[in-house]
Design a protein around this motif. Sequence first.
Motif, PDB file in Angstrom:
ATOM      1  N   GLY A   1      50.422  22.585  56.467  1.00  0.00           N
ATOM      2  CA  GLY A   1      49.792  22.625  55.144  1.00  0.00           C
ATOM      3  C   GLY A   1      48.307  22.868  55.330  1.00  0.00           C
ATOM      4  N   CYS A   2      47.719  23.715  54.485  1.00  0.00           N
ATOM      5  CA  CYS A   2      46.311  24.126  54.689  1.00  0.00           C
ATOM      6  C   CYS A   2      45.470  24.050  53.432  1.00  0.00           C
ATOM      7  N   ILE A   3      44.223  23.599  53.584  1.00  0.00           N
ATOM      8  CA  ILE A   3      43.194  23.888  52.581  1.00  0.00           C
ATOM      9  C   ILE A   3      42.034  24.487  53.367  1.00  0.00           C
ATOM     10  N   ILE A   4      41.701  25.731  53.088  1.00  0.00           N
ATOM     11  CA  ILE A   4      40.556  26.363  53.754  1.00  0.00           C
ATOM     12  C   ILE A   4      39.529  26.707  52.681  1.00  0.00           C
ATOM     13  N   GLU A   5      38.298  26.268  52.882  1.00  0.00           N
ATOM     14  CA  GLU A   5      37.177  26.459  51.943  1.00  0.00           C
ATOM     15  C   GLU A   5      37.409  25.692  50.639  1.00  0.00           C
ATOM     16  N   THR A   6      38.060  26.282  49.641  1.00  0.00           N
ATOM     17  CA  THR A   6      38.267  25.523  48.401  1.00  0.00           C
ATOM     18  C   THR A   6      39.742  25.472  48.062  1.00  0.00           C
ATOM     19  N   ALA A   7      40.122  24.397  47.413  1.00  0.00           N
ATOM     20  CA  ALA A   7      41.518  24.246  46.984  1.00  0.00           C
ATOM     21  C   ALA A   7      41.731  25.120  45.744  1.00  0.00           C
ATOM     22  N   GLU A   8      42.604  26.108  45.877  1.00  0.00           N
ATOM     23  CA  GLU A   8      42.835  27.041  44.763  1.00  0.00           C
ATOM     24  C   GLU A   8      43.981  26.542  43.874  1.00  0.00           C
ATOM     25  N   SER A   9      43.842  26.763  42.567  1.00  0.00           N
ATOM     26  CA  SER A   9      44.957  26.497  41.655  1.00  0.00           C
ATOM     27  C   SER A   9      44.882  27.500  40.508  1.00  0.00           C
ATOM     28  N   TYR A  10      45.966  27.593  39.750  1.00  0.00           N
ATOM     29  CA  TYR A  10      45.968  28.494  38.593  1.00  0.00           C
ATOM     30  C   TYR A  10      45.423  27.719  37.394  1.00  0.00           C
ATOM     31  N   PRO A  11      44.240  28.099  36.871  1.00  0.00           N
ATOM     32  CA  PRO A  11      43.551  27.281  35.864  1.00  0.00           C
ATOM     33  C   PRO A  11      44.315  27.114  34.557  1.00  0.00           C
TER      34      PRO A  11
ATOM     35  N   ALA B   1      47.574  17.563  47.234  1.00  0.00           N
ATOM     36  CA  ALA B   1      48.965  17.337  46.809  1.00  0.00           C
ATOM     37  C   ALA B   1      49.836  18.549  47.170  1.00  0.00           C
ATOM     38  N   ALA B   2      49.288  19.745  46.954  1.00  0.00           N
ATOM     39  CA  ALA B   2      50.044  20.975  47.268  1.00  0.00           C
ATOM     40  C   ALA B   2      50.323  21.083  48.765  1.00  0.00           C
ATOM     41  N   THR B   3      49.350  20.673  49.597  1.00  0.00           N
ATOM     42  CA  THR B   3      49.539  20.837  51.050  1.00  0.00           C
ATOM     43  C   THR B   3      50.551  19.848  51.620  1.00  0.00           C
ATOM     44  N   ILE B   4      50.778  18.722  50.921  1.00  0.00           N
ATOM     45  CA  ILE B   4      51.705  17.730  51.494  1.00  0.00           C
ATOM     46  C   ILE B   4      53.108  17.794  50.884  1.00  0.00           C
ATOM     47  N   LEU B   5      53.329  18.706  49.929  1.00  0.00           N
ATOM     48  CA  LEU B   5      54.631  18.811  49.243  1.00  0.00           C
ATOM     49  C   LEU B   5      55.817  18.832  50.206  1.00  0.00           C
ATOM     50  N   SER B   6      55.691  19.665  51.239  1.00  0.00           N
ATOM     51  CA  SER B   6      56.847  19.894  52.121  1.00  0.00           C
ATOM     52  C   SER B   6      56.895  18.919  53.292  1.00  0.00           C
ATOM     53  N   LYS B   7      56.074  17.846  53.229  1.00  0.00           N
ATOM     54  CA  LYS B   7      55.964  16.880  54.341  1.00  0.00           C
ATOM     55  C   LYS B   7      55.694  17.603  55.666  1.00  0.00           C
ATOM     56  N   PRO B   8      54.610  18.390  55.734  1.00  0.00           N
ATOM     57  CA  PRO B   8      54.351  19.174  56.944  1.00  0.00           C
ATOM     58  C   PRO B   8      54.025  18.290  58.140  1.00  0.00           C
ATOM     59  N   ARG B   9      54.239  18.831  59.331  1.00  0.00           N
ATOM     60  CA  ARG B   9      53.935  18.079  60.561  1.00  0.00           C
ATOM     61  C   ARG B   9      52.465  18.214  60.937  1.00  0.00           C
ATOM     62  N   LEU B  10      51.801  19.243  60.387  1.00  0.00           N
ATOM     63  CA  LEU B  10      50.383  19.467  60.696  1.00  0.00           C
ATOM     64  C   LEU B  10      49.639  19.824  59.414  1.00  0.00           C
ATOM     65  N   LEU B  11      48.497  19.167  59.182  1.00  0.00           N
ATOM     66  CA  LEU B  11      47.643  19.512  58.046  1.00  0.00           C
ATOM     67  C   LEU B  11      46.304  20.016  58.564  1.00  0.00           C
ATOM     68  N   ILE B  12      45.931  21.219  58.127  1.00  0.00           N
ATOM     69  CA  ILE B  12      44.631  21.807  58.482  1.00  0.00           C
ATOM     70  C   ILE B  12      43.781  21.772  57.223  1.00  0.00           C
ATOM     71  N   TRP B  13      42.791  20.905  57.216  1.00  0.00           N
ATOM     72  CA  TRP B  13      41.968  20.702  56.016  1.00  0.00           C
ATOM     73  C   TRP B  13      40.511  20.999  56.312  1.00  0.00           C
TER      74      TRP B  13
ATOM     75  N   PHE C   1      44.021  18.294  61.477  1.00  0.00           N
ATOM     76  CA  PHE C   1      42.848  19.013  61.992  1.00  0.00           C
ATOM     77  C   PHE C   1      41.908  19.144  60.803  1.00  0.00           C
ATOM     78  N   ILE C   2      40.809  18.381  60.840  1.00  0.00           N
ATOM     79  CA  ILE C   2      39.933  18.262  59.676  1.00  0.00           C
ATOM     80  C   ILE C   2      38.521  18.693  60.034  1.00  0.00           C
ATOM     81  N   SER C   3      37.956  19.604  59.263  1.00  0.00           N
ATOM     82  CA  SER C   3      36.543  19.916  59.480  1.00  0.00           C
ATOM     83  C   SER C   3      35.738  19.190  58.423  1.00  0.00           C
ATOM     84  N   SER C   4      34.552  18.756  58.813  1.00  0.00           N
ATOM     85  CA  SER C   4      33.699  18.083  57.847  1.00  0.00           C
ATOM     86  C   SER C   4      32.268  18.062  58.345  1.00  0.00           C
ATOM     87  N   HIS C   5      31.333  17.958  57.398  1.00  0.00           N
ATOM     88  CA  HIS C   5      29.959  17.688  57.823  1.00  0.00           C
ATOM     89  C   HIS C   5      29.586  16.255  57.431  1.00  0.00           C
TER      90      HIS C   5
END
Length: 240
Positions: free
Chosen positions: A80-90, A144-156, A186-190
Amino acid sequence: MTKAIEINGLTKVYGNGRGISDLNLDVDQGDIFGFLGPNGAGKTTAMKMMAGLLRPDRGEVKIFGASIQEDYVNAMKHVGCIIETAESYPYLTANDNLKLFARFYPHVDQQRIDECLEITGMIKYKHEKSGKFSLGMKQRLGVAATILSKPRLLIWDEPLNGLDVEGMLEMRRLIKQLAGEGTTFFISSHLIHDVELTCTRIGVVYGGKLVNTDYTHNILANYASLENYFVSEVDRNGRI
């Protein structure tokens, strides 16, 4: 035991000289890996290549033993991934946004969607359109979208972006809970303090290079805080 992530010689350099160069890194299953670095250090570039969103100049990424370049579908099957911003349909509600994502996963039903909305504190906004959401709420919906499928790896990438203090505490709790259930992160942050409290292992990126990796407990045995360690690593690499 298969590594969750294996990165070998990963390189992508842009015309302006920025990017990431010769990144070598293994992440074990069960790690909560914190990818630390100032803005422009190359974190997002590296993560886009890990998620197959950007083609590297050279190098390779394997996820659970499958190559992103050669076997994309299998490599990303449990991610499951969130890269830069979490996108959704407004114009869709929180619930309908997640239903749309759920189509990719045959085993995700409405009960699981509700569960993910509950876990991320979004259940009370289930029927509201995401276009009206604050940045922090959009971020929660993205999680919430990235964890729907109970992934084994989350890249945030910057998962705490836009969250208030309460949201950050909830996110830290969620990360620890999912890690306890066997998810690798795998989480990036400042936000160094949050990384210190959450991540079990740290990699510092500076000027497009990975300058060091270590376990958080080792770092804190030698430094008063992760921030002290980070400043000294950046100093040692001489370009602060």
